[in-house]
Design an enzyme around this catalytic site. Structure first.
Site, PDB file in Angstrom:
ATOM      1  N   TRP A 152       0.811  -1.215   0.000  1.00 10.42           N
ATOM      2  CA  TRP A 152       0.000   0.000   0.000  1.00 10.42           C
ATOM      3  C   TRP A 152       0.845   1.267   0.000  1.00 10.42           C
ATOM      4  CZ3 TRP A 152      -0.175   3.536   4.241  1.00 10.42           C
ATOM      5  CH2 TRP A 152       0.634   3.164   5.326  1.00 10.42           C
ATOM      6  N   ASP A 153       2.095   1.167   0.475  1.00 14.57           N
ATOM      7  CA  ASP A 153       2.894   2.386   0.597  1.00 14.57           C
ATOM      8  C   ASP A 153       3.267   2.984  -0.755  1.00 14.57           C
ATOM      9  OD1 ASP A 153       4.545  -0.172   1.813  1.00 14.57           O
ATOM     10  OD2 ASP A 153       5.662   0.819   0.211  1.00 14.57           O
ATOM     11  N   GLU A 188       0.802  -2.073  12.218  1.00 10.79           N
ATOM     12  CA  GLU A 188       0.768  -3.540  12.254  1.00 10.79           C
ATOM     13  C   GLU A 188       0.958  -4.103  13.656  1.00 10.79           C
ATOM     14  OE1 GLU A 188       3.679  -4.672   9.361  1.00 10.79           O
ATOM     15  OE2 GLU A 188       2.699  -3.515   7.793  1.00 10.79           O
ATOM     16  N   LYS A 221       3.467   0.702  15.908  1.00 10.66           N
ATOM     17  CA  LYS A 221       4.645   0.414  15.090  1.00 10.66           C
ATOM     18  C   LYS A 221       4.989   1.595  14.197  1.00 10.66           C
ATOM     19  CE  LYS A 221       6.377  -2.776  11.542  1.00 10.66           C
ATOM     20  NZ  LYS A 221       6.038  -3.895  10.643  1.00 10.66           N
ATOM     21  N   GLN A 222       3.966   2.169  13.576  1.00  8.39           N
ATOM     22  CA  GLN A 222       4.175   3.249  12.623  1.00  8.39           C
ATOM     23  C   GLN A 222       2.969   4.160  12.646  1.00  8.39           C
ATOM     24  OE1 GLN A 222       4.025  -0.112   9.902  1.00  8.39           O
ATOM     25  NE2 GLN A 222       3.196   1.275   8.376  1.00  8.39           N
TER      26      GLN A 222
END
Length: 787
Positions: free
Chosen positions: A361-362, A488, A592-593
Site C-alpha cells: 500500500w505504501d 501492524e 509500530k508506525q
C-alpha cells in the site's frame, strides 16, 4: 553528522572513496541503477566479491510455497518472489596471468560516484597484481531512462608503468548462487537456479540467452553486444552455453595505452510472446543501443534528468548532508517508476530482493504523491497497473464473500501473497489507499481523461467493497469492524480511524467521479440507489473519539488498552515484532508506525488544529517507529503542530535511512517509500502542501537549523517553485497560467510568469512532546551545533 560509510557529502552525487568489503551489500543498494523496468545492483564489475548479486526485471517472478502450520479458508496458496535474472554487468579481467580480484594484490585507490544529473555509476581504481603489474580501470554504467530495454557499460583498462597482456571476459551469467536471507520476515526467499535454459545464440552482433521460469511460465531474454577500441592487434571471440554468454578480448598494452569496451545490454520478458519474438525484441533493442552509442545514450540520460530536476528539485540551505540525501531519495524514487509502464513500483524498487520484490500500500500512499507532482505519467502508469489487476482483485473479493475489489496486501503480479492474514487480508485500507492515490493524481494533474478511463473504475469497485465490508449499526452509524490499519502492532480492530476516514474519502470520491462521468458510471452498473448508499455510508462513518482523553482513538477501545512497558524494553529488543509475540503486542498501546497521525495528514479537514495537536502529542509517546514508513509522516505532523525542530529530526531520519543504513537492512534494497517520504517531509512538512476542498494549499515554515528551502512541483499543467526563508515565502510560476492557492489559509494569486511573496505568520509556542524512552529520533542539533 550521521556516519555514511565512506560516502562524502556533495550536492549532486554520492561519492565513495576507498572500499569496505564488509559493507558491499549496503553500497550495492545505494549504487543501484534502474529505470522501472531494469534494475542493476551496484555490484563490482568483476562480479566478486559481492554482498548480494542482483539484476532484476520489473514483475519477473516465480511462485514459491507458502507453508502454513494450520490452513484456513481464503489463505493464499502460493507466494511470489522476484528473481535475480541474467547478470550482464560482469567484466572479468586477467592482467598477465593474474585475475583481477581486489581481495588480492594491492588496491592503491578506489572510487565510485553515483551522479544524480548524469544517471550514471562511475568507478575508478588502480590495482597492482600479486606479480607487481599495475592496471588502471574505469567503468561507467547506466540504465537508460530514455531507452526502456537498454543498459550500457563503458569499460576502460589502462596500463600504468609496465607492458601488460590483458584478457577481458565480458559475460552474461544466469542462475548465480545467492546467499540465504535468514529468518527475518522482511527479507526475501532465495530460490535456487530458477531460470530454465531455452536457447542461446552467438552471431556477429553478439550473444543472446533465453530462459523460462517453470511455475510462473514467464520467459526472458538478455542480449549483449560490444564496441571495442584499442591498440592494433587485439582479438575478439564470443561463445555461449545454456547459462553463460561470453565475449573475450585479448590485448597487449604499453604504458599509457588503453583498451575501451562498450557493452550494450538489452533485456525483455513476457508471459505471452514466443521465444523467437522475444529474441527479436532484445536484438532490436540492442541494435538501437549500438546506434546511439554510449555517448548518445549518456546525452539522452542527461536530457531526461535535466527535465526531471526542472520539475522536482529540492534545494536546502543549512544542512549539506540533508541536501544530498534528499536528492539521493528523489533520484531513486524516479528510478523505481520512470519506465515501469503499467507495472508495479515495488517496496524496494529494483534495488534488491527484499520483501520478495512485493508491492504494498505504501506505493500509493508515499510514492505516487511525489510522482504525481513531479513525473505524472509514471504515477498514472502505476495506477493503470492497479486497474489491470482489477479482475484478480474482484475475484479475491468474491472469495472473501465481498463485493467490488479487494486488492492484495502484498503482491508481484496481482494475487494476494501475504501468508499472515491479520496483517494481510484484514488490512483492507489498501483499497482506499489506491482510491486516494487516484483522487490525488486527478487533483494534481487535472487529467479528466485519466479519471474517466482509469480512476472512475478504481473508485467504483473499491467503494463497493466498503459497502459490503461495513454495516450501519443500531444507531445508524456506519461501522467497519475487524480490520487492520497501517499500524501492524494493532490487528483485527473495530473501526480503525485511518481505515474509516480513508473509506469515507473513497466513497465520497466515487460519488463525485460518477457525477462528473455519468455515462461511464452507468456502463459500470452504478445506479441511483448505489450512489445513495455510498453517500449515506460516508456521512454516517464512525469516527472513534475518547471524550475522557480528548483525543481520537486509533480504533474503538484502543486508549483503554494497557500501555506497553517501554521503560522495561531494552534497545536491542526493537523491532518488537522480532522479539515479542504478536498476541502481547496486539493488546497493548504501542504503535509500530504512524496510523492515526497519517490520517491527519491525508484527511486534514477531518480534524481541528486543536485536535491535531492533542492527537499528535498522545500518539507520539507510544509510537516506536519499527517501520521505515513512520518518520516521514511524523515529520509532516510535527511541522504542522509547531514542533519544527522535531520535524527536522524526523525528516533527516527518513532521508538518511539508507545512506546511513539506519534500519540495518539496506543491503536487501532501498526503502523506496521512505525515500519518497523525504520529499513528503520537505514539501508536505515544511512546505505544508495539502489538497483541500478549496484547492491547493501551502503553509511554509522553516526549522531553526535551515536558512532556506526551495522546491518545485507540477500542478495542473503548471510548474511552481516555492521558496521558503525564515520570514517569507515566494511562489513563482515557472510555466503555466495564473494560479490560485492558499498561503496559511489566505487566498493568493500567482500571476503567469510572475511571483507572489507573502510573510510567514508567527508560530504559537507548542507544548513539548515526548517519545517512548530510547525511541527518540537522532537529534540533528545540540546546543546550536549540527551533529
Amino acid at each position: 553528522m550521521l556516519e555514511q560509510q565512506n560516502f562524502g557529502i556533495e550536492p549532486w552525487a554520492i561519492r565513495e572513496t576507498g572500499l569496505d568489503v564488509g559493507s558491499l551489500g549496503h553500497a550495492e543498494s545505494v549504487f543501484a541503477l534502474a529505470n522501472g523496468h531494469i534494475g542493476l545492483r551496484g555490484n563490482l564489475d568483476e562480479g566478486e566479491p559481492h554482498g548480494l548479486p542482483g539484476t532484476y526485471l520489473n514483475s519477473f517472478f516465480e511462485y514459491r510455497p507458502l507453508p502454513y502450520a494450520e490452513g484456513g479458508y481464503g489463505y493464499p496458496e502460493s507466494g511470489q518472489a522476484i528473481l535475480n535474472v541474467t547478470n550482464g554487468k560482469v567484466f572479468r579481467l586477467m592482467v598477465d596471468d593474474e585475475p583481477l580480484d581486489i581481495r588480492y594484490g594491492d588496491l592503491r585507490s578506489h572510487e565510485r560516484v553515483l551522479d544524480f544529473r548524469a544517471g550514471t555509476l562511475t568507478r575508478e581504481f588502480e590495482w597492482i597484481s600479486p606479480a607487481g603489474k599495475a592496471v588502471r580501470v574505469r567503468s561507467e554504467r547506466l540504465v537508460s531512462l530514455a531507452q526502456r530495454a537498454v543498459a550500457a557499460i563503458r569499460y576502460t583498462v589502462s596500463a600504468v608503468d609496465q607492458p601488460i597482456l590483458v584478457v577481458v571476459q565480458s559475460e552474461l551469467v544466469a542462475n548465480e548462487d545467492l546467499p540465504s536471507g535468514g529468518n527475518d520476515p522482511r527479507v526475501e526467499a532465495a530460490l535456487v537456479h530458477p531460470l530454465r535454459p531455452e536457447a542461446h545464440f552467438v552471431d556477429d552482433s553478439g550473444v543472446t540467452l533465453l530462459h523460462r521460469v517453470e511455475q510462473s511460465g514467464l520467459r526472458m531474454a538478455a542480449a549483449m553486444a560490444h564496441d571495442i577500441d584499442g591498440p592494433d592487434g587485439f582479438q575478439v571471440t564470443s561463445s555461449a552455453s545454456e547459462n553463460i554468454g561470453r565475449t573475450t578480448v585479448i590485448c597487449r598494452l604499453q604504458p599509457g595505452q588503453q583498451l575501451r569496451i562498450v557493452k550494450h545490454l538489452a533485456y525483455g520478458w513476457s508471459s505471452q510472446r514466443s521465444m523467437p519474438a522475444l529474441n527479436d525484441q532484445v536484438r532490436a533493442a540492442r541494435t538501437v543501443a549500438r546506434y546511439h552509442g554510449f555517448q548518445g545514450l549518456l546525452d539522452e540520460q542527461r536530457r531526461y534528468l535535466a527535465d526531471f530536476w526542472a520539475s522536482a528539485d529540492v534545494e536546502i540551505d543549512g544542512d549539506a548532508q540533508l541536501q544530498q540525501a534528499v536528492r539521493f531519495a528523489l533520484f531513486h524514487v524516479l528510478q523505481s517508476g520512470a519506465r515501469a509502464e503499467r507495472r508495479a513500483v515495488a517496496a524496494k524498487g529494483l534495488t534488491g530482493p527484499g520483501y520478495d520484490g512485493h508491492t504494498f500500500w505504501d506505493t500509493e500512499t508515499f510514492v505516487l504523491p511525489m510522482l504525481s507532482h513531479t513525473v505524472p505519467d509514471a504515477a498514472a502508469d502505476a495506477l493503470r497497473w492497479r486497474q489491470a489487476i482489477l479482475p484478480l482483485a474482484k475475484e479475491r473479493a468474491e472469495q472473501l464473500g465481498l463485493s467490488g475489489a479487494a486488492f492484495p496486501w502484498r503482491t508481484v503480479r496481482g494475487q494476494e501473497c501475504s501468508g499472515y492474514w491479520p496483517a494481510g487480508t484484514a488490512a483492507f485500507h489498501v483499497n482506499a489507499d489506491i482510491a486516494d492515490a487516484a483522487i490525488r493524481h486527478v487533483a494534481a494533474t487535472g487529467d479528466t481523461g485519466f479519471e474517466r478511463e482509469v480512476g472512475l473504475e478504481l473508485l467504483v469497485e473499491t467503494a463497493r467493497l466498503w459497502i459490503s465490508l461495513g454495516q450501519h449499526g443500531p444507531g445508524g452509524a456506519f461501522r467497519i469492524d475487524g480490520v487492520t490499519g497501517p499500524d501492524e502492532y494493532s490487528a483485527v480492530a473495530d473501526n480503525n480511524l485511518y481505515t474509516n476516514l480513508m473509506a469515507q474519502r473513497n466513497l465520497t470520491g466515487a460519488v463525485e467521479a460518477c457525477d462528473r462521468h455519468p455515462d461511464e458510471a452507468r456502463e459500470l452498473g452504478v445506479g441511483h440507489e448505489e450512489l445513495a448508499a455510498w453517500r449515506d455510508a460516508a456521512e454516517e462513518m464512525t469516527i472513534p473519539f475518547s471524550v475522557k482523553l480528548g483525543v481520537h482513538e486509533q480504533s474503538e477501545g484502543f486508549t483503554s488498552h494497557a500501555l506497553w512497558d517501554f521503560t522495561g524494553t531494552a534497545a536491542d529488543k526493537y523491532p518488537l515484532m522480532l522479539h515479542f509475540p504478536y498476541f502481547d503486542i496486539y493488546r497493548k498501546q504501542v504503535v509500530k508506525q504512524a496510523d492515526l497521525v497519517l490520517a491527519m495528514q491525508l484527511c486534514p479537514e477531518s480534524f481541528t488544529p486543536e485536535q491535531k495537536a492533542r492527537n499528535f502529542a498522545y500518539y507520539e509517546r507510544i509510537t516506536v517507529r519499527d517501520s521505515s514508513l513512520s518518520a516521514a509522516t511524523q515529520a509532516v505532523l510535527a511541522a504542522e503542530t509547531g514542533h519544527l525542530d522535531l520535524a527536522y529530526d524526523y525528516l533527516c531520519e527518513t532521508a538518511l535511512l539508507d545512506l546511513g543504513d539506519l534500519a540495518g537492512n539496506t543491503e536487501h534494497g532501498l526503502h523506496i517509500a521512505a525515500l519518497a517520504g523525504a520529499w513528503n517531509g520537505v514539501v508536505a512538512g515544511f512546505g505544508g502542501l495539502r489538497h483541500l476542498s478549496s484547492g491547493l494549499a501551502l503553509a511554509p515554515r522553516l526549522p531553526e537549523a535551515l536558512t532556506r528551502i526551495a522546491f518545485r512541483l507540477r500542478w495542473r499543467g503548471r510548474r511552481l517553485q516555492v521558496t521558503i526563508t525564515p520570514g517569507e515565502a515566494v511562489y513563482r510560476l515557472l510555466d503555466g497560467k495564473e494560479l490560485e492557492l492558499r498561503h496559511h489559509g489566505e487566498p493568493v494569486t500567482v500571476p503567469e510568469g510572475g511571483s507572489a511573496t507573502h510573510p510567514i505568520p508567527p508560530l504559537d509556542p507548542a507544548e513539548p512532546v515526548r517519545q517512548p524512552p530510547g525511541r527518540e529520533p537522532l537529534a540533528r542539533r545540540v546546543r546550536g551545533h549540527q551533529v
